[in-house]
Design a protein around this motif. Sequence first.
Motif, mmCIF file in Angstrom:
data_model
loop_
_atom_site.group_PDB
_atom_site.id
_atom_site.type_symbol
_atom_site.label_atom_id
_atom_site.label_comp_id
_atom_site.label_asym_id
_atom_site.label_seq_id
_atom_site.Cartn_x
_atom_site.Cartn_y
_atom_site.Cartn_z
ATOM 1 N N TYR A 34 0.843 -1.200 0.000
ATOM 2 C CA TYR A 34 0.000 0.000 0.000
ATOM 3 C C TYR A 34 0.877 1.249 0.000
ATOM 4 C CZ TYR A 34 -4.694 -1.968 0.496
ATOM 5 O OH TYR A 34 -5.883 -2.586 0.246
ATOM 6 N N GLY A 35 0.422 2.296 -0.708
ATOM 7 C CA GLY A 35 1.149 3.553 -0.743
ATOM 8 C C GLY A 35 0.368 4.643 -0.021
ATOM 9 N N VAL A 97 14.904 5.423 -11.402
ATOM 10 C CA VAL A 97 15.443 6.696 -10.938
ATOM 11 C C VAL A 97 16.040 7.407 -12.147
ATOM 12 C CG1 VAL A 97 17.236 7.770 -9.514
ATOM 13 C CG2 VAL A 97 15.838 5.927 -8.576
ATOM 14 N N LEU A 112 17.263 15.758 -4.075
ATOM 15 C CA LEU A 112 18.167 15.150 -5.073
ATOM 16 C C LEU A 112 17.896 15.739 -6.461
ATOM 17 C CD1 LEU A 112 17.885 11.378 -4.059
ATOM 18 C CD2 LEU A 112 19.678 13.012 -3.423
ATOM 19 N N VAL A 115 14.666 11.677 -9.738
ATOM 20 C CA VAL A 115 13.350 11.318 -9.188
ATOM 21 C C VAL A 115 13.061 9.845 -9.522
ATOM 22 C CG1 VAL A 115 12.120 12.172 -11.255
ATOM 23 C CG2 VAL A 115 10.895 11.950 -9.089
ATOM 24 N N ARG A 118 7.306 5.406 -11.017
ATOM 25 C CA ARG A 118 6.722 4.066 -11.139
ATOM 26 C C ARG A 118 5.316 4.155 -11.725
ATOM 27 N NH1 ARG A 118 4.484 -0.715 -8.846
ATOM 28 N NH2 ARG A 118 3.549 -0.168 -6.834
ATOM 29 N N PRO A 139 5.199 7.029 -0.630
ATOM 30 C CA PRO A 139 6.012 6.003 0.014
ATOM 31 C C PRO A 139 5.078 4.882 0.459
ATOM 32 C CG PRO A 139 5.522 7.707 1.598
ATOM 33 C CD PRO A 139 4.806 8.084 0.327
ATOM 34 N N GLU A 177 8.188 -4.268 -1.876
ATOM 35 C CA GLU A 177 8.187 -3.036 -2.654
ATOM 36 C C GLU A 177 8.883 -3.237 -4.008
ATOM 37 O OE1 GLU A 177 9.738 -3.578 0.100
ATOM 38 O OE2 GLU A 177 8.998 -2.312 1.721
ATOM 39 N N ARG A 192 17.408 -1.129 -5.091
ATOM 40 C CA ARG A 192 16.575 -1.919 -4.166
ATOM 41 C C ARG A 192 16.061 -3.124 -4.942
ATOM 42 N NH1 ARG A 192 11.255 0.636 -1.411
ATOM 43 N NH2 ARG A 192 10.462 0.417 -3.533
ATOM 44 N N GLY A 230 16.683 5.623 1.365
ATOM 45 C CA GLY A 230 15.819 4.825 2.242
ATOM 46 C C GLY A 230 16.437 3.505 2.664
#
Length: 333
Positions: A34-35, A97, A112, A115, A118, A139, A177, A192, A230
């Motif tokens: 879930y976001g 990214v 940063l 970005v 997704r 997130p 994720e 990740r 993260g």
Amino acid sequence: MNTSLFNDTIEDIRAAADIIRSGGLVAFPTETVYGLGANAFDAEAVKKVYEAKGRPSDNPMIVHIAEATELAKLTPEITEDMKLLAEAFWPGPLTMVVKRAEDIPDVTTGGLDTVGVRLPSDETARALIRLSGCAIAAPSANLSGRPSPTKAAHVKHDLFGRIDGIIMGKDCSFGIESSVIDMTGDIPMILRPGIITKEMFEEALCKEVLTDPSLNRNPGDEDFKPKAPGMKYKHYAPKAEMYVYRGRPEKVKAAIEAEAARLEAAGRTVRVISFTAGKEGELKAAHDLFSELRRADEDGAEVILAAALPEQGVGFSVMNRMLKSAGYNIRNV
Ligand code: TXA
Ligand code: MG
């Protein structure tokens, strides 16, 4: 704060989209976890996401879009490699990214010059983005440090009263994720690991990709400097003490059984978590890991003993989460 609970019907998704459009926060299902969404271009709204989660503000958000064509609004440059990955894996559990467009607020990107973008495959998520009329920064919808939420009930547990709305949709089909890959260097680099593995990226790009070396290190190591902000935080932690057993499966099983018996004899509440190796088993492990950790907490487990999976394919991605959950308490047997 009053938190509205929505169903995943189109009328309810429209009401949730109204909240996003007017600067509020709504949690929504995706195929991964879930976001917790806010309008990615509304700096005030994005600030509230950090507050609601208790999240450090240097940790950038992933920006979610509903159509691949919307990528052009977020980055000044779309490379051939980006096109190949978008074709192969979008909609789906892929975050790229990329160089950021200048008008994305700093708070969204954690300051940063890149970005994360997704395009989720979950239909509720895509309908919410479309009806909001904007890209959605999101997130995972957990309190910072807790296991990511894979069921609506997990979100309600962590964030009810802290956000404007929750779409009480289905359980997430993947359960970990998205794979995050940095497309800004000469060679793409996985920051990740997720359901889309190194081998899958290499097949789609017809070339080798790199893996952030920190993914094979522990936080205590000198050269542990993850490139995704993260990835440096303590994460996914259950309330129980947790230990991961690594070694040959028979030995791991025996060691866990002996330790569980010893602890139980001493009056402690123990939960054993063990998954099956192999592709199907790894996908099930991804699907179940976070909800098993939350269930252990709910059941009052004091100690969790978990059997490691071989660190390959999706197993590598599951182990990345499992080791963090255990605070890198590893027992080699
Ligand atoms: O599956 C997912 O990706 C879920 C769903 C909701 O889409 N979202 C998610 O977001 O997991 P979050 O914020 O919990 O994790 C985002 C990760 C963090 O490790 C963050 O540091 C990294 O992606 N990240 C985001 N933007 C980045 C950037 N520009 N450069 C490097 N790392 C970035
Ligand atoms: Mg998260």
